[in-house]
Design a protein around this motif. Sequence first.
Motif, mmCIF file in Angstrom:
data_model
loop_
_atom_site.group_PDB
_atom_site.id
_atom_site.type_symbol
_atom_site.label_atom_id
_atom_site.label_comp_id
_atom_site.label_asym_id
_atom_site.label_seq_id
_atom_site.Cartn_x
_atom_site.Cartn_y
_atom_site.Cartn_z
ATOM 1 N N ALA A 99 41.170 5.918 15.891
ATOM 2 C CA ALA A 99 39.789 5.801 15.413
ATOM 3 C C ALA A 99 39.761 5.570 13.907
ATOM 4 O O ALA A 99 38.812 4.999 13.373
ATOM 5 N N LYS A 100 40.814 5.993 13.213
ATOM 6 C CA LYS A 100 40.874 5.776 11.762
ATOM 7 C C LYS A 100 40.888 4.279 11.460
ATOM 8 O O LYS A 100 40.165 3.797 10.590
ATOM 9 N N ASN A 170 28.886 12.019 11.973
ATOM 10 C CA ASN A 170 30.083 12.491 12.686
ATOM 11 C C ASN A 170 29.767 13.865 13.278
ATOM 12 O O ASN A 170 29.799 14.873 12.602
ATOM 13 N N ASN A 174 34.102 16.910 11.340
ATOM 14 C CA ASN A 174 35.250 17.322 10.558
ATOM 15 C C ASN A 174 34.801 17.240 9.106
ATOM 16 O O ASN A 174 34.295 16.181 8.711
ATOM 17 N N ASP A 203 30.612 8.407 14.583
ATOM 18 C CA ASP A 203 32.016 8.758 14.829
ATOM 19 C C ASP A 203 32.019 9.937 15.798
ATOM 20 O O ASP A 203 31.725 11.072 15.427
ATOM 21 N N TYR A 206 35.172 13.750 18.283
ATOM 22 C CA TYR A 206 35.232 15.132 18.800
ATOM 23 C C TYR A 206 34.209 15.390 19.910
ATOM 24 O O TYR A 206 33.870 16.533 20.185
ATOM 25 N N SER A 240 42.770 10.508 20.613
ATOM 26 C CA SER A 240 43.585 11.451 19.837
ATOM 27 C C SER A 240 43.228 12.908 20.095
ATOM 28 O O SER A 240 44.081 13.714 20.454
ATOM 29 N N LYS A 241 41.963 13.233 19.893
ATOM 30 C CA LYS A 241 41.574 14.651 19.897
ATOM 31 C C LYS A 241 41.242 15.145 21.300
ATOM 32 O O LYS A 241 41.476 16.293 21.629
ATOM 33 N N ARG A 249 48.078 6.783 18.689
ATOM 34 C CA ARG A 249 47.289 5.869 17.862
ATOM 35 C C ARG A 249 46.466 4.909 18.728
ATOM 36 O O ARG A 249 46.675 3.692 18.715
HETATM 37 C C1 LIG Z 1 36.071 12.552 11.973
HETATM 38 C C2 LIG Z 1 37.311 11.835 12.324
HETATM 39 N N1 LIG Z 1 37.237 10.546 12.674
HETATM 40 C C3 LIG Z 1 38.328 9.847 13.001
HETATM 41 C C4 LIG Z 1 39.577 10.442 12.980
HETATM 42 C C5 LIG Z 1 40.777 9.584 13.299
HETATM 43 O O1 LIG Z 1 41.298 9.802 14.539
HETATM 44 P P1 LIG Z 1 42.551 8.968 15.041
HETATM 45 O O2 LIG Z 1 43.686 9.921 15.147
HETATM 46 O O3 LIG Z 1 42.146 8.434 16.389
HETATM 47 O O4 LIG Z 1 42.822 7.876 14.087
HETATM 48 C C6 LIG Z 1 39.711 11.771 12.618
HETATM 49 C C7 LIG Z 1 41.040 12.400 12.556
HETATM 50 O O5 LIG Z 1 41.285 13.378 11.929
HETATM 51 C C8 LIG Z 1 38.547 12.495 12.292
HETATM 52 O O6 LIG Z 1 38.603 13.780 11.956
#
Ligand SMILES: Cc1ncc(COP(=O)(O)O)c(C=O)c1O
Length: 407
Positions: A99-100, A170, A174, A203, A206, A240-241, A249
Amino acid sequence: MKISNRVQSLRGSATLAVTARAKALRAAGRDVIGFGAGEPDFDTPEPVKQAVADALRDGATKYAPTPGSPELREAVAARMREHNGIHCEASDVVVSVGAKHAAFEVVQCLVDPGDEVVVITPAWLSYRPMIELAGGTVVECGTSIADCFKTTPERLAACMTPRTAAVIVNSPGNPTGATYGRDELEALAMVVAAHPTAVLVSDEIYEELVYPEIDPTASAFSPGSLPALADRTVTLNGLSKSMAMTGWRIGWSVAPDGEGVVAKAMTRLQSQMTSGIPTFLMPAAIEALRLQPVESPRMREVFLGRARLVTELLSGIPRLELARPTGAFYAFPDISACLGLRSPGGRSIDSPAGFAEALLEEADVAVVPGEDFGEAARTNIRISFACGDEQIRTGIARIATWVDSLS
Ligand SMILES: Cc1ncc(COP(=O)(O)O)c(C=O)c1O
């Protein structure tokens, strides 16, 4: 060699730095408790791993289509339709390297120099560098512990200008663990809808980790499902989460703007960056999506227990103030009462960074200092509770003893 100004001014991720430092101390024999990393401690479900082995055996080793295989894009679109209520097609989906990567590409595609992006802070520390690399300006819509780190439509509206290109929301968030209710998210989305050129970037990485048992209003609502904003929302998510797949990835964006303008732009950009994710991961991602309705709730139950435990233990430390986390796996206590004090090791605690460094060196507990999460995070530390109960108990007991010994 000369490093470009752009990259010279880029800060590395504080989260990754803390994780690396904790790892190094552990390698040197120290018994460090790590509350730094934002990644589940579970292993990826076995059938997902098996799917990769099968794909490799079947020869899935050549280049794949840049935005993802047609089958995976359809599987993601089906999930977004059925689970999130977002009307979308496979052609609206771009699969990327986490997602990053999706967030980075969305910002590159939407933001021109001089544009503003509203970020509700404290916020994930990667949004700012992404926006600034695109030449954009971050407008922080700050929240406080007193508001449980949530903003209001009025405060969001006050941050919008004719130059607002995007608003990033988001939830669950986070670093705060704050989770909006459906009504609250709808109200924020309407503020964006009132600005015809602004895009809502939601986003939802989570989304599977929401705890209505702690706050009954907390909800995993997707604003991209609202007709008023359906064609102006880009929803970000990934595995990921929610599926314990941080190292794989795999993430994606969904932008059902009617003409596929955003998805095509992101695909063009990605075609000059990474191309598609590894070919043999596509079937595994489909398998993960198939298992998600069973696996993610199972993991959520465990995280709910940890959220309760962390809240109970941190609330027992008089010098820390806490807004209870209602989603994700983060607590974000305020350490104001510790600032200006001196540690048993003789360090003066003048900032979250100083607090985190002294805590790691003197009490062997790794936390992430708040500074990089925004102006509204300058008196906080982030504690990730993506680890077992025993570790949580031991780590927070160490924090309690150490904080108590500050003078
Ligand atoms: C709010 C938020 N968005 C996106 C990501 C990215 O996730 P990914 O591991 O899928 O790149 C994170 C990862 O810490 C996150 O906390």
